[in-house]
Motif scaffolding. Structure first.
Motif, PDB file in Angstrom:
ATOM      1  N   ASN A   8       0.828  -1.211   0.000  1.00 21.53           N
ATOM      2  CA  ASN A   8       0.000   0.000   0.000  1.00 21.53           C
ATOM      3  C   ASN A   8       0.864   1.264   0.000  1.00 21.53           C
ATOM      4  OD1 ASN A   8      -2.568  -1.467   0.262  1.00 21.53           O
ATOM      5  ND2 ASN A   8      -1.801  -1.990   2.301  1.00 21.53           N
ATOM      6  N   VAL A   9       1.992   1.181  -0.658  1.00 17.16           N
ATOM      7  CA  VAL A   9       2.911   2.312  -0.765  1.00 17.16           C
ATOM      8  C   VAL A   9       2.882   2.875  -2.177  1.00 17.16           C
ATOM      9  CG1 VAL A   9       5.315   3.076  -0.581  1.00 17.16           C
ATOM     10  CG2 VAL A   9       4.403   1.453   1.085  1.00 17.16           C
ATOM     11  N   LEU A  10       3.304   2.084  -3.149  1.00 18.97           N
ATOM     12  CA  LEU A  10       3.405   2.576  -4.522  1.00 18.97           C
ATOM     13  C   LEU A  10       2.054   2.883  -5.150  1.00 18.97           C
ATOM     14  CD1 LEU A  10       6.359   0.447  -5.870  1.00 18.97           C
ATOM     15  CD2 LEU A  10       6.228   2.932  -5.813  1.00 18.97           C
ATOM     16  N   ARG A  11       0.995   2.347  -4.616  1.00 14.88           N
ATOM     17  CA  ARG A  11      -0.318   2.662  -5.172  1.00 14.88           C
ATOM     18  C   ARG A  11      -0.653   4.149  -4.983  1.00 14.88           C
ATOM     19  NH1 ARG A  11      -5.644   0.498  -2.549  1.00 14.88           N
ATOM     20  NH2 ARG A  11      -6.263   1.798  -4.299  1.00 14.88           N
ATOM     21  N   GLN A  12       0.062   4.823  -4.076  1.00 21.06           N
ATOM     22  CA  GLN A  12      -0.182   6.242  -3.824  1.00 21.06           C
ATOM     23  C   GLN A  12       0.720   7.147  -4.674  1.00 21.06           C
ATOM     24  OE1 GLN A  12      -0.803   7.154   0.456  1.00 21.06           O
ATOM     25  NE2 GLN A  12      -0.607   4.945   0.816  1.00 21.06           N
TER      26      GLN A  12
END
Length: 273
Positions: free
Chosen positions: A126-130
């Motif tokens: 749920n890091v790079l999705r931001q």
């Protein structure tokens, strides 16, 4: 798809961490599906690693997932070291009281702030999705350059309580697989997970792209497995996985993983055009 690069130079002292502060929301047991995959099909990686270093990159506002990760992987390899890395200094300070042998926290980003060492595993959930779609490839490359030989970078996404999860397994040479893991009863069709695809794929879930074709095939095999639904969703999922493999999809692992609501496919079957 990111290309191979030579090993990166040592990061200059006091260099600014690579990345941006994310929302950081988390919940207990949110990443359990990925953790059990890491300790299952990928367990040999940690058992045989010369330096069993695991990085929980961007663990968020609460260090809960890093603490849980340490608990799970230390049962596999007692001398494992888990380092929670966050770009936001206050989050690191709040996590410090939870440090213990084998578990610590420090500030940093995609540059992976462990000078002189190469981690066996880096997890970023749920890091790079931001980030913007144009950014993920460069961050993949940055992390890949820092992995130990045979190491693994896991880029994943899940819903708020971990009932729907996906992740890409990225090795030093590039991505190798996509995993989908769903809790039975938390979906009507497998493609319901589409909104939780990793950044590398989420914008490619359109007609003509491989990942869209894959999700449609899952839905089709799920529908065709309705005859075994009276025996429960687990049996229906097992039937779906068998149909997918029979249809020629490069489905990995076997019934022991499928029965958990998990299916992993080779990256070539879903990679963006």
């Amino acid at each position: 798809m990111p290309s191979s690069r030579p090993a990166a130079a040592v990061r200059p002292k006091n260099a600014k961490p690579i990345g941006a502060v994310t929302r950081g929301t988390t919940n207990p047991n949110r990443l359990r599906r990925m953790d059990r995959w890491l300790c299952g099909p990928r367990g040999a990686l940690l058992r045989t690693a010369a330096d069993p270093l695991v990085i929980d990159l961007g663990y968020g506002a609460s260090p809960t997932t890093a603490v849980e990760l340490h608990h799970r992987v230390s049962r596999l390899r007692p001398d494992v070291e888990v380092i929670g890395v966050e770009i936001e200094p206050d989050r690191v300070l709040r996590a410090k009281p939870l440090e213990r042998p084998g578990l610590s926290f420090r500030q940093g980003g995609f540059e992976i702030p462990v000078p002189g060492r190469r981690p066996a595993v880096v997890r970023a959930f749920n890091v790079l999705r931001q980030y913007a779609e144009s950014e993920y490839g460069a961050h993949w490359d940055t992390v890949r350059e820092r992995l130990a030989p045979g190491g693994l970078f896991i880029d994943g996404t899940c819903d708020e309580i971990g009932r729907r999860a996906t992740w890409v397994a990225v090795e030093p040479g590039g991505p190798v697989s996509l995993s989908i893991s769903l809790r039975f009863g938390a979906f009507e069709r497998p493609s319901d997970v589409a909104e939780r695809l990793p950044k590398a794929l989420i914008h490619h879930n359109v007609s003509g792209e491989r990942v869209h074709t894959y999700l449609q095939a899952l839905d089709r095999c799920w529908a065709e497995s309705a005859a075994v639904a009276p025996f429960g969703n687990r049996q229906r999922w097992l039937s779906m996985c068998r149909m997918m493999r029979k249809a020629g999809w490069p489905v990995q692992d076997g019934p022991a993983r499928w029965r958990l609501g998990e299916i992993t496919v080779g990256w070539a079957a879903v990679r963006p055009d």
